[in-house]
Design a protein around this motif. Structure first.
Motif, short mmCIF file in Angstrom:
data_model
loop_
_atom_site.label_atom_id
_atom_site.label_comp_id
_atom_site.label_asym_id
_atom_site.label_seq_id
_atom_site.Cartn_x
_atom_site.Cartn_y
_atom_site.Cartn_z
N ASP A 1 15.44 10.37 8.17
CA ASP A 1 16.88 10.11 7.99
C ASP A 1 17.30 10.03 6.53
N GLU A 2 16.51 10.63 5.64
CA GLU A 2 16.85 10.71 4.22
C GLU A 2 17.10 9.33 3.59
N VAL A 3 16.39 8.33 4.08
CA VAL A 3 16.50 6.99 3.49
C VAL A 3 15.73 6.97 2.18
N PRO A 4 16.32 6.49 1.08
CA PRO A 4 15.61 6.42 -0.19
C PRO A 4 14.33 5.58 -0.05
N PHE A 5 13.28 5.99 -0.77
CA PHE A 5 11.98 5.34 -0.64
C PHE A 5 12.05 3.84 -0.92
N ASP A 6 12.68 3.45 -2.02
CA ASP A 6 12.74 2.03 -2.38
C ASP A 6 13.50 1.23 -1.33
N GLU A 7 14.56 1.81 -0.80
CA GLU A 7 15.33 1.12 0.24
C GLU A 7 14.50 0.95 1.51
N TYR A 8 13.73 1.99 1.83
CA TYR A 8 12.87 1.93 3.02
C TYR A 8 11.86 0.79 2.88
N CYS A 9 11.23 0.70 1.73
CA CYS A 9 10.21 -0.34 1.51
C CYS A 9 10.83 -1.73 1.52
N GLN A 10 12.00 -1.88 0.92
CA GLN A 10 12.67 -3.18 0.92
C GLN A 10 12.98 -3.62 2.34
N ASN A 11 13.43 -2.69 3.16
CA ASN A 11 13.75 -3.02 4.54
C ASN A 11 12.50 -3.36 5.33
N MET A 12 11.41 -2.62 5.09
CA MET A 12 10.17 -2.86 5.82
C MET A 12 9.54 -4.20 5.44
N GLU A 13 9.84 -4.70 4.28
CA GLU A 13 9.33 -6.01 3.86
C GLU A 13 10.00 -7.16 4.61
N LYS A 14 11.16 -6.89 5.20
CA LYS A 14 11.93 -7.95 5.86
C LYS A 14 11.32 -8.33 7.19
N TYR B 1 0.84 -1.20 0.00
CA TYR B 1 0.00 0.00 0.00
C TYR B 1 0.87 1.25 0.00
N ILE B 2 1.94 1.23 0.79
CA ILE B 2 2.85 2.37 0.84
C ILE B 2 3.50 2.58 -0.53
N LYS B 3 3.89 1.49 -1.19
CA LYS B 3 4.48 1.59 -2.52
C LYS B 3 3.49 2.19 -3.52
N ASN B 4 2.24 1.75 -3.43
CA ASN B 4 1.22 2.22 -4.37
C ASN B 4 0.83 3.68 -4.13
N HIS B 5 1.15 4.20 -2.95
CA HIS B 5 0.79 5.58 -2.61
C HIS B 5 2.06 6.35 -2.22
N ARG B 6 3.06 6.20 -3.03
CA ARG B 6 4.37 6.78 -2.76
C ARG B 6 4.31 8.28 -2.50
N VAL B 7 3.51 8.98 -3.29
CA VAL B 7 3.44 10.44 -3.15
C VAL B 7 2.93 10.85 -1.77
N ASP B 8 2.12 10.00 -1.15
CA ASP B 8 1.56 10.32 0.16
C ASP B 8 2.52 10.01 1.30
N PHE B 9 3.35 8.97 1.12
CA PHE B 9 4.17 8.50 2.23
C PHE B 9 5.64 8.91 2.16
N GLU B 10 6.17 9.10 0.97
CA GLU B 10 7.60 9.38 0.84
C GLU B 10 8.07 10.59 1.65
N PRO B 11 7.28 11.68 1.72
CA PRO B 11 7.75 12.85 2.48
C PRO B 11 7.95 12.59 3.98
N PHE B 12 7.39 11.49 4.48
CA PHE B 12 7.45 11.23 5.91
C PHE B 12 8.55 10.23 6.30
N ILE B 13 9.32 9.78 5.34
CA ILE B 13 10.43 8.88 5.64
C ILE B 13 11.56 9.68 6.27
#
Length: 254
Positions: free
Chosen positions: A75-88, A61-73
């Motif tokens: 420590d400047e972690v890249p969006f794709d990296e954040y999602c990959q880590n959260m999947e673990k 869901y976060i991936k599908n709504h990137r524009v809504d969630f990316e600004p709230f990540i």
């Protein structure tokens, strides 16, 4: 380390007392970094073992709504990296995952904390979605919250908290009136309707006490209810801590 353990113990005892007064119990889930998703799985299916499914739903869901969630990540972690880590498996969920869980599963979430007001994530009306109840311990662990009479077989039974039901009695206009009335420094007694809501929601029958608390919180009925409930639990917490030292805690529930 000892201080941290003591803090956790006090948190557990206090929250158990708070929930017990509401007819609720804590159902413990495994503390392995998946606790939020395990608690959600218990609430919706009655088994924490389905946690991976809910983790993947949230991340997608976060991936599908990137524009809504990316600004709230943070420590400047890249969006794709954040999602990959959260999947673990074992990655802790944060505020963003709680919000996404509410939206993708179409649920509202109530989080119970020791000696603190309940925290709600409400993205839907009560008619549109069910409310799941979780407990949050010492800033690092979630558990599932159920009714005391819930056999814990299958999804959690619906919970209606008397305090919250009492809060809904006051509409916006009544709250505005309460605020206006409380603005006077000489205000010492509040409308009987406000007092009745506080009395029904807390069980407190001391009218002077209720009026005093209402005055201290500027006529905010919600705040008065939370204050009185927390105060009522203080003595019980002390007794519970003493009892905890003498007895043992069941393995399934706090």
């Amino acid at each position: 380390m000892q201080a941290k353990k003591h803090g956790k113990q006090v948190d557990i005892v206090q929250l158990r007392a708070q929930l017990g007064a509401l007819g609720l119990q804590i159902l413990q889930v495994t503390a392995d970094g998946n606790c939020f998703f395990r608690a959600i799985a218990d609430q919706l299916e009655g088994t924490e073992e389905e946690h991976e499914k809910y983790r993947l739903m949230v991340v997608q869901y976060i991936k599908n709504h990137r524009v809504d969630f990316e600004p709230f990540i943070e420590d400047e972690v890249p969006f794709d990296e954040y999602c990959q880590n959260m999947e673990k498996d074992g990655t802790w969920a944060g505020h963003m995952e709680l919000q996404a869980a509410s939206l993708v599963m179409r649920i509202n979430i109530c989080i119970h904390r020791a000696m603190s007001p309940r925290w709600y994530i409400r993205n839907f009306s009560d008619k549109e979605a069910s409310m799941v109840h979780l407990s949050y311990h010492d800033g690092e662990h979630y558990n599932s919250v159920r009714l005391k009479e819930d056999p814990c077989e299958g999804p959690a039974r619906p919970i209606i908290i008397k305090v919250d039901a009492g809060m809904s009695v006051l509409n916006h206009n009544q709250k505005t009136k309460a605020y206006e009335e409380s603005s006077s420094p000489c205000r010492s007694f509040y409308d009987a309707g406000y007092v009745k809501v506080v009395m029904a929601s807390t069980g407190c029958e001391n009218l002077s006490k209720i009026n005093q608390v209402l005055q201290e919180v500027s006529g905010d009925v919600d705040a008065a209810i939370e204050f009185l409930i927390a105060e009522q639990q203080s003595d019980e917490h002390a007794d519970a801590i003493c009892s905890e030292k003498k007895g043992t805690t069941p393995s399934c529930c706090f």
